[in-house]
Scaffold this motif. Structure first.
Motif, PDB file in Angstrom:
ATOM      1  N   UNK A  95       0.839  -1.192   0.000  1.00 52.10           N
ATOM      2  CA  UNK A  95       0.000   0.000   0.000  1.00 52.10           C
ATOM      3  C   UNK A  95       0.875   1.244   0.000  1.00 52.10           C
ATOM      4  N   UNK A  96       0.436   2.278  -0.692  1.00 49.45           N
ATOM      5  CA  UNK A  96       1.106   3.572  -0.644  1.00 49.45           C
ATOM      6  C   UNK A  96       0.082   4.643  -0.269  1.00 49.45           C
ATOM      7  N   UNK A  97       0.547   5.874  -0.107  1.00 50.26           N
ATOM      8  CA  UNK A  97      -0.357   6.966   0.256  1.00 50.26           C
ATOM      9  C   UNK A  97      -1.457   7.084  -0.797  1.00 50.26           C
ATOM     10  N   UNK A  98      -2.727   6.959  -0.411  1.00 50.95           N
ATOM     11  CA  UNK A  98      -3.807   7.131  -1.397  1.00 50.95           C
ATOM     12  C   UNK A  98      -3.875   8.580  -1.861  1.00 50.95           C
ATOM     13  N   UNK A  99      -4.424   8.791  -3.062  1.00 52.71           N
ATOM     14  CA  UNK A  99      -4.598  10.179  -3.486  1.00 52.71           C
ATOM     15  C   UNK A  99      -5.737  10.813  -2.691  1.00 52.71           C
ATOM     16  N   UNK A 100      -5.885  12.121  -2.843  1.00 54.32           N
ATOM     17  CA  UNK A 100      -6.844  12.851  -2.021  1.00 54.32           C
ATOM     18  C   UNK A 100      -8.275  12.369  -2.167  1.00 54.32           C
ATOM     19  N   UNK A 148       5.128   5.200  -1.984  1.00 49.46           N
ATOM     20  CA  UNK A 148       5.432   6.237  -0.995  1.00 49.46           C
ATOM     21  C   UNK A 148       4.631   6.003   0.281  1.00 49.46           C
ATOM     22  N   UNK A 149       5.311   6.140   1.418  1.00 53.50           N
ATOM     23  CA  UNK A 149       4.668   5.904   2.703  1.00 53.50           C
ATOM     24  C   UNK A 149       4.528   7.152   3.565  1.00 53.50           C
ATOM     25  N   UNK A 150       5.264   8.205   3.261  1.00 53.99           N
ATOM     26  CA  UNK A 150       5.387   9.297   4.233  1.00 53.99           C
ATOM     27  C   UNK A 150       5.132  10.675   3.643  1.00 53.99           C
ATOM     28  N   UNK A 151       4.522  11.518   4.466  1.00 54.52           N
ATOM     29  CA  UNK A 151       4.476  12.955   4.221  1.00 54.52           C
ATOM     30  C   UNK A 151       5.699  13.577   4.886  1.00 54.52           C
TER      31      UNK A 151
END
Length: 208
Positions: A95-100, A148-151
């Motif tokens: 899993x990665x960061x979902x879009x908005x 990508x996992x992080x902000x």
């Protein structure tokens, strides 16, 4: 596919290029890579000059329309490069960061249906493992994992949730690809410090 669609839309939004076919864009990108491999430092072909403004030349090689095109290009790169260059494939089933537009739904599902999310994670990782093994069989020396996992403020999941929904699956794909003979690089943007220990436990060859 989404990446290629974006660059194809960019090309065909230019008034003089509206009739450009998807195949023309793909062939231009492929020629660019082959020229670079045969003559390092020179990757801009007449087709690239026609389709892309100068600020897009360096990144144009990223856009390929299909999985089989990617495999075909990998074979061509390996044939030209031999053992003189390290050839990388790109694959990541975690899993990665979902879009908005999908973030809220993702979090609800994670909270309300965790078992279903784990089933999806299992399916995703099995598919990714097989894709990665195919890339290795076709000549990839390394698998680059790009989820990508992080902000900038930290991971999109708490370390506890990360250890449940991502770490086990990341570790599995890395282990399989290492056994198949490839190096692995795990990429993620953002502040990774809260999950750095978990990334290291998965034993990638490097973290990017």
């Amino acid at each position: 596919q989404g990446h290629f669609d974006a660059i194809y839309r960019f090309v065909t939004e230019q008034p003089a290029l509206r009739k450009t076919s998807r195949r023309e864009v793909q062939e231009a990108v492929s020629q660019m890579i082959l020229r670079y491999l045969s003559k390092p430092g020179s990757y801009v072909t007449p087709a690239i000059e026609k389709l892309f403004p100068p600020q897009y030349w360096e990144g144009a090689y990223l856009w390929l329309p299909s999985w089989e095109d990617e495999i075909g290009l990998l074979r061509a790169m390996k044939k030209l490069a031999g053992d003189n260059y390290l050839i990388a494939g790109n694959c990541d089933g975690t899993w990665s960061i979902p879009d908005g537009n999908k973030m809220l739904d993702f979090i609800y599902r994670l909270s309300d249906r965790p078992d279903q999310m784990k089933e999806e994670a299992e399916k995703n990782i099995r598919l990714a493992i097989e894709r990665g093994k195919r890339l290795i069989d076709e000549g990839a020396d390394m698998i680059f994992m790009g989820a990508d996992y992080c902000f900038n403020s930290g991971p999109f999941l708490s370390p506890q949730l990360f250890s449940e929904f991502i770490t086990p699956y990341l570790a599995r794909q890395i282990e399989v690809w290492h056994k198949a003979g490839a190096f692995t690089i795990k990429h993620t943007d953002g502040n990774i410090l809260p999950i750095l220990d978990q990334l290291l436990e998965c034993k990638p060859s490097a973290i990017h």
